[in-house]
Design an enzyme around this catalytic site. Structure first.
Site, mmCIF file in Angstrom:
data_model
loop_
_atom_site.group_PDB
_atom_site.id
_atom_site.type_symbol
_atom_site.label_atom_id
_atom_site.label_comp_id
_atom_site.label_asym_id
_atom_site.label_seq_id
_atom_site.Cartn_x
_atom_site.Cartn_y
_atom_site.Cartn_z
ATOM 1 N N PHE A 127 0.972 -1.289 -0.126
ATOM 2 C CA PHE A 127 -0.268 0.088 0.175
ATOM 3 C C PHE A 127 0.851 1.052 -0.010
ATOM 4 C CE2 PHE A 127 -2.409 3.575 1.963
ATOM 5 C CZ PHE A 127 -3.290 3.565 1.258
ATOM 6 N N ASP A 212 9.248 2.755 1.746
ATOM 7 C CA ASP A 212 8.144 3.461 2.003
ATOM 8 C C ASP A 212 8.097 3.068 3.610
ATOM 9 O OD1 ASP A 212 5.681 4.209 2.797
ATOM 10 O OD2 ASP A 212 4.540 3.505 1.220
ATOM 11 N N LYS A 241 3.261 9.453 8.364
ATOM 12 C CA LYS A 241 2.252 9.361 9.667
ATOM 13 C C LYS A 241 2.863 9.776 10.922
ATOM 14 C CE LYS A 241 -0.777 5.858 7.811
ATOM 15 N NZ LYS A 241 -0.517 5.230 6.414
#
Ligand code: PLP
Length: 389
Positions: A127, A212, A241
């Site tokens: 993702f 990532d 995040k």
């Protein structure tokens, strides 16, 4: 009305303090989700509140046409904690960080005289975000449906298939991109030997290795970056995040090889690295990079893991497996749906989130105490009992 793209769970949280959330009816919950691995320092942290409100009194926005001193201070702090990297780009979200990372990878080959190298190898269960490029990168059919032909430039292969990877590499391949722990895909830890193999393939073929770490980075596993556990360094890394504890921010860290590929004008963002975000990032990084803080994450997350393993043993027909690292953990369900489990946990006063593969994600604030871990386990036990009925 809002577009129908979310299906939110019922509680509307109106207050957060430390690891406790309060909903609009006054019910309290223990936070084991951190707004999906975002609020690593918990809610309403006094130091972060101060950093944001002090800046709010001075100046909110200047744009990147003007010098923003705090960007350099944040970059300095990030680079101190990331020996592989030499430069930083700031943006506002994870997807933007990945977009910038992919552009920088392509552009690096371009300035090296290899403009034909533009494709990126990606992996099943990935993702990377919801832009047109990033849904093509991850290749998940549900995310691509109805949005036209997937953007060109990505070759998605299984994580553990050497042959598929080698077959996918061609003269036009620029990079290999992976989450060291696949979060939304089901909290799947990529084995260290795979990361070493990807590094070797990149070295042999002149490709760039892109990590990532938007979900698994920022101290979530007890190291600043998850890749440190494997001892494999990327050429580019994206983060978001946990970086701003809830203030929208993202960043790309670039090794020396990629650090001169962008020139003025070739990429940008109006809000990226804005003054409000940078003050919060600076205060957040000061805490996350403290060796004592990281050591604490390692110790307390080991305790959580130990307790979860016992829970799993006791409810093995419901919970097939405990997965993950540090405070990025998943309960892989053997029966029932993760969605239902999350609803039941909320009913007991525990906030967790689902992921693909029928996995319940446990992503507590990194500041969670031993006592709160024990309290969470009591609530998980009740949730398991309710789910087994
Ligand atoms: C959340 C996430 C993204 C996307 O971040 P947004 O801020 O939602 O755009 C990308 N990659 C990973 C691994 C993520 O967990």
């Amino acid at each position: 009305m809002l577009l129908n793209n979310y299906e939110p769970f019922f509680p509307a949280f109106v207050k957060g303090e430390g690891r406790t959330l309060t909903d609009s009816k006054g019910n309290t919950y223990l936070d084991f989700a951190s707004g999906v691995a975002v609020s690593g320092l918990g809610h309403s942290d006094p130091e972060l509140v101060r950093a944001l409100s002090e800046q709010a009194k001075n100046i909110w926005h200047v744009s990147n046409f003007f010098h923003i001193e705090a960007q350099e201070q944040c970059a300095e702090k990030l680079l101190q904690a990331s020996p592989f990297a030499k430069s930083v780009f700031f943006c506002n979200s994870g997807a933007e960080a990945n977009e910038a990372m992919l552009k920088l990878a392509r552009r690096t080959h371009y300035v090296e005289g290899q403009a034909q190298r533009y494709r990126t190898i990606t992996f099943h269960n990935a993702f990377h975000g919801r832009t047109l490029a990033l849904i093509a990168a991850a290749g998940k059919p549900e995310h691509l449906e109805g949005f036209g032909p997937p953007m060109d430039g990505f070759d998605c292969v299984p994580v553990d298939d050497d042959q598929a990877l080698m077959d996918a590499i061609d003269d036009d391949t620029a990079a290999i991109m992976i989450e060291p722990i696949q979060g939304d895909g089901g909290v799947l830890v990529v084995p260290p030997e795979r990361l070493h193999f990807f590094r070797k393939v990149c070295n042999d073929k002149g490709l760039l290795l892109l990590f990532d770490e938007i979900q698994c980075g920022c101290a979530r596993t007890g190291r600043m970056w998850a890749h440190e556990w494997a001892g494999v360094q990327p050429d580019l890394l994206s983060t978001a995040k946990g970086l701003g504890n809830g203030i929208p921010v993202g960043a790309v860290l670039a090794a020396a090889r990629c650090s001169d590929a962008f020139v003025p004008g070739c990429h940008g963002s109006t809000y990226g690295g804005n003054t409000l975000a940078m003050q919060v990032v600076k205060a957040t990084l000061r805490r996350l990079t403290d060796p004592k803080f990281l050591e604490n994450v390692v110790e307390r997350s080991a305790l959580l893991r130990e307790r979860l393993e016992v829970l799993q043993q006791r409810h093995s027909s419901l919970v097939a497996e405990v997965r993950g690292m540090g405070f990025m953990l998943g309960l892989a369900l053997a029966q029932g749906s993760a969605q239902r489990f999350v609803e039941r946990a909320l009913h007991e006063g525990l906030v967790v989130v689902p992921s693909s593969g029928n996995v319940v994600r446990l992503l507590p604030p990194l500041t969670i105490t031993e006592q709160e871990i024990e309290q969470g386990l009591v609530l998980l036990e009740k949730t398991c009992v309710a789910s087994s009925k």
